[in-house]
Motif scaffolding. Structure first.
Motif, short mmCIF file in Angstrom:
data_model
loop_
_atom_site.label_atom_id
_atom_site.label_comp_id
_atom_site.label_asym_id
_atom_site.label_seq_id
_atom_site.Cartn_x
_atom_site.Cartn_y
_atom_site.Cartn_z
N SER A 1 1.51 -0.78 11.85
CA SER A 1 0.23 -0.13 11.58
C SER A 1 -0.05 0.96 12.60
O SER A 1 -0.45 2.09 12.25
CB SER A 1 -0.89 -1.18 11.59
OG SER A 1 -2.15 -0.58 11.42
N GLN B 1 0.13 -5.34 5.56
CA GLN B 1 -0.49 -4.28 4.79
C GLN B 1 0.30 -4.01 3.52
O GLN B 1 1.50 -4.24 3.46
CB GLN B 1 -0.54 -2.98 5.60
CG GLN B 1 -1.48 -3.03 6.76
CD GLN B 1 -1.50 -1.71 7.50
OE1 GLN B 1 -0.54 -1.36 8.16
NE2 GLN B 1 -2.60 -0.99 7.37
N ASN C 1 -0.08 4.95 11.55
CA ASN C 1 -1.36 5.66 11.73
C ASN C 1 -1.23 6.81 12.71
O ASN C 1 -1.75 7.90 12.47
CB ASN C 1 -2.45 4.69 12.20
CG ASN C 1 -3.12 4.01 11.05
OD1 ASN C 1 -3.92 4.62 10.36
ND2 ASN C 1 -2.78 2.75 10.83
N SER D 1 -4.97 -3.19 4.57
CA SER D 1 -4.77 -4.45 5.28
C SER D 1 -5.17 -5.63 4.42
O SER D 1 -6.26 -5.67 3.83
CB SER D 1 -5.63 -4.42 6.55
OG SER D 1 -5.83 -5.70 7.05
N VAL E 1 -6.26 0.15 13.11
CA VAL E 1 -4.97 -0.52 13.02
C VAL E 1 -5.23 -2.01 12.83
O VAL E 1 -6.33 -2.50 13.09
CB VAL E 1 -4.09 -0.29 14.28
CG1 VAL E 1 -3.71 1.16 14.40
CG2 VAL E 1 -4.78 -0.78 15.53
#
Length: 191
Positions: A131, A72, A135, A77, A67
């Protein structure tokens, strides 16, 4: 994520957990310490490198993901992309400067310094939470598709980029810890 990055993260976690190193960046919930020790010490990479999960253990699976608190886009990223570009440029510059320095005449008392400064994009909690959430959701979908209902599931979450900090009364109050983040923990409990 490359297998070498996954192994590096697992080795770092094992070293910290088994107290071979002291790392304040790694936080554990030790309520199930004996069982967790078995999981970590028995972890082996999934023979199918691109399949879920990353590691298989006695009675558990481990999945590693990264993360970021950086912005992003569909390529990942911005921090990671910028860092890779800067690392390549720095390595190239360093090599040419090193060759020039080593082939130059020695001058007693002369020191040569080549400053290197990096400025990255903004790092925020909102970027981090986005993030984290995306994820977790992606990996949970993979978990639902795989047949591992008989095993414990352990996520190795690695944060790349700048560490977030917490302010208290306008001053630095310490570094962000996921284990104290009510919003993220509430989200985790919903899944």
């Amino acid at each position: 994520m490359a297998r070498s990055d996954e192994l590096r993260c697992l080795n770092l976690v094992c070293d910290a957990y088994f107290e071979r190193i002291n790392s304040p960046k790694i936080v554990f919930d030790n309520s199930k310490k004996e069982r967790f020790s078995v999981y970590l010490s028995s972890a082996v990479p999934n023979p199918n490198e691109n399949d879920f999960p990353d590691f298989l253990c006695d009675g558990a699976i481990l999945e590693h993901f990264v993360v970021t608190s950086s912005k992003q886009n569909r390529k990942g990223s911005r921090f990671r992309i910028e860092k890779q570009t800067r690392d390549r440029k720095f390595a190239s510059c360093f090599e040419s400067e090193q060759k020039a320095f080593l082939s130059s005449d020695f001058e007693k008392g002369k020191a040569v310094v080549y400053p290197h400064r990096e400025i990255y994009d903004e790092f925020t909690y909102d970027y981090f939470f986005h993030s984290f959430r995306s994820n977790i959701e992606k990996h949970l979908n993979s978990l639902r598709k795989a047949d591992h209902s008989d095993r414990k599931v352990i996520f190795l979450l690695e944060q790349q980029g700048a560490r977030l900090h917490v302010e208290q009364n306008g001053a630095f109050g310490g570094f962000y810890l996921l284990s104290k983040d009510k919003k993220a923990l509430t989200f985790r409990k919903r899944i």
